[in-house]
Scaffold this active site. Sequence first.
Site, PDB file in Angstrom:
ATOM      1  CG  ASP A 195       1.972  10.703  20.724  1.00 58.82           C
ATOM      2  OD1 ASP A 195       0.975   9.977  20.507  1.00 58.82           O
ATOM      3  OD2 ASP A 195       1.883  11.927  20.856  1.00 58.82           O
ATOM      4  CG  HIS A 196      -1.083   5.541  22.833  1.00 61.70           C
ATOM      5  ND1 HIS A 196      -1.316   6.631  23.616  1.00 61.70           N
ATOM      6  CD2 HIS A 196      -2.308   5.093  22.475  1.00 61.70           C
ATOM      7  CE1 HIS A 196      -2.613   6.834  23.724  1.00 61.70           C
ATOM      8  NE2 HIS A 196      -3.251   5.915  23.043  1.00 61.70           N
ATOM      9  CE  LYS A 213      -4.634   5.465  19.074  1.00 65.25           C
ATOM     10  NZ  LYS A 213      -5.395   4.464  19.797  1.00 65.25           N
ATOM     11  CG  ASP A 232      -4.636  13.428  28.736  1.00 66.76           C
ATOM     12  OD1 ASP A 232      -3.638  12.756  29.073  1.00 66.76           O
ATOM     13  OD2 ASP A 232      -5.751  12.923  28.520  1.00 66.76           O
ATOM     14  CG  HIS A 252      -2.259  11.607  21.824  1.00 64.81           C
ATOM     15  ND1 HIS A 252      -1.079  10.923  21.962  1.00 64.81           N
ATOM     16  CD2 HIS A 252      -2.954  11.340  22.957  1.00 64.81           C
ATOM     17  CE1 HIS A 252      -1.069  10.269  23.114  1.00 64.81           C
ATOM     18  NE2 HIS A 252      -2.195  10.518  23.736  1.00 64.81           N
TER      19      HIS A 252
HETATM   20  C1  BG6 Z   1      -3.961   8.944  26.625  1.00 68.66           C
HETATM   21  C2  BG6 Z   1      -4.618   9.962  27.490  1.00 68.66           C
HETATM   22  O1  BG6 Z   1      -2.708   9.412  26.185  1.00 68.66           O
HETATM   23  O2  BG6 Z   1      -4.773   8.662  25.500  1.00 68.66           O
HETATM   24  C3  BG6 Z   1      -6.004   9.496  27.898  1.00 68.66           C
HETATM   25  O3  BG6 Z   1      -3.832  10.195  28.648  1.00 68.66           O
HETATM   26  C4  BG6 Z   1      -6.820   9.098  26.700  1.00 68.66           C
HETATM   27  O4  BG6 Z   1      -6.680  10.505  28.644  1.00 68.66           O
HETATM   28  C5  BG6 Z   1      -6.044   8.130  25.829  1.00 68.66           C
HETATM   29  O5  BG6 Z   1      -8.014   8.486  27.156  1.00 68.66           O
HETATM   30  C6  BG6 Z   1      -6.773   7.849  24.553  1.00 68.66           C
HETATM   31  O6  BG6 Z   1      -6.117   6.833  23.858  1.00 68.66           O
HETATM   32  P1  BG6 Z   1      -6.886   5.870  22.879  1.00 68.66           P
HETATM   33  O7  BG6 Z   1      -5.802   5.020  22.296  1.00 68.66           O
HETATM   34  O8  BG6 Z   1      -7.885   5.117  23.696  1.00 68.66           O
HETATM   35  O9  BG6 Z   1      -7.546   6.745  21.867  1.00 68.66           O
END
Ligand code: BG6
Length: 510
Positions: free
Chosen positions: A197-198, A202, A255, A260
């Site tokens: 989960d990126h 952060k 999504d 997130h």
């Molecule tokens: C992704 C979603 O996981 O996160 C995207 O699939 C979204 O739809 C993105 O735009 C947002 O990530 P960040 O790091 O740009 O806030």
Amino acid sequence: MPLLLDTNPLREGLPTERVAEPCAVVIFGGTGDLSHRKMMPALFSLYCKGLLPAGFAIIGVGRRARSEDDFRESVRASLEMAQVLGPGSCAWEDFAAAIKYVAADHTAPEDYQGISEALTWADTERGAAGNRLIYLAIPPEGFEAIVRNLQTSGLDQSDGWTRLVVEKPFGVDLESAKRLNTEILKVFREDQVYRIDHYLGKETVQNILVFRFANSFLEPIWNQRYIDHVQITIAETLGVEERGDYYDATGALRDMVQNHALQLMSLVAMEPPASLDPDDIRNEKMKVFRNVRRVSEDDVDRFAVRGQYGSGFFMGEWAKAYREEPKVAPDSATETFVALELYIDNWRWSGVPIYIRTGKRLSRRMTEIAVQFKDVPDVLFRKARPEQMEANVLAIKVQPDEGIVLKAESKVPGLGLRLRPVQMDFRYGSSFGAQAPEAYQRLLLDAILGDASLFSRGDAVEECWEIVTPILRSWQSRPPEGFSNYLPGSWGPRSALDLIERGGRRWRKL
Ligand code: BG6
């Protein structure tokens, strides 16, 4: 020669100063968007900082036949686009020498022979020592086939370690997530599986635990006695861009919220873990998810709002409505905005609403967690501040302008007594004079190091699906009314305001 982690000041107090062992990173979806936009730039940046081990190799796997040189050139172009390669950056040639390309259909077991040969090259020529990080950067439909084929071709075993990194979305609902967990765990142990989960990579998100548990002033007031409510906002200005086909089948709840937003919430809400071991942290997060009150399907409209953007002028240009975007159904019922009111039914959070809102094409790009404290008794300063006093807010700015801001009432200088809110500001950039590294750098490095703290465990992913399932079902069973219902550049539909105003509260102006 293995190298040590750099010392990022915000990382103090979190695990690890460990040594990265030699390894091969195998990227399924090596020619795809994620690989080019995020992974390759992250790997190159790690390499330039001396954080990748000397014995490393990158094996890109894609369906199309293409030459090694052609693939390397495309990687080079991505690095240039991401502005990590250019005058003053480290040498491309050495990095390029570690890259190999294998054309393989991931559904065809016989194609895994090529991957096996590339891994032998990585071990013998590059010194990868049998260690493998297998990264699934492809759409989720392919996950199960890859895991099966890795097993059939014996690539799940090696003389070193093997780890599997799985991109989101992890399933499309509870059942599919469970099935995927079962299939993966037939081949790999849970401690070999890294579900990404990126948002957890952060910098400011990692700082939540440090800020909460390395300071003594917060913990005594971090509970329902002093906190009125929490607002989590993940706002984007972008529309769905080129991802209409994925997004139209997915929507904002799956999504952004299932993963997130709920992950952010768990870090704010969890109890102090017994230690910083990945499992101690993940056990505490899991308790939060378990305690989130489930909304009954009949009650969804009281706690959840959906929206979809229409067309309009935005940032000086005409912006298309969601339904006019490429690969989106012209009568699409998919939500591009969600607002929720959740409750965590435990001792600390009982009765404290957690508001979550996320959407595309909103007024500005901003991710923030705001903890709003209760009002002080309104007895002392009525004259000094005839309008209502503002309660304290602690805002954790995840992006952009990463930092933490405390809003407090203060005396306006002068002979009289007047009050006004001021902000006490900690900005990552000005305090540390450093840019936060990209989330993928941290996550890739942690996976190479074998530190799973910032990755989701299988049970937590399932629990998060359980939280959103009644909302998903209810929305699927009833077509939305009045889509599109918000303009680009706004803060979502009117119903989102109603949701929070019903409780006598307001969304923060961001
Ligand atoms: C992704 C979603 O996981 O996160 C995207 O699939 C979204 O739809 C993105 O735009 C947002 O990530 P960040 O790091 O740009 O806030």
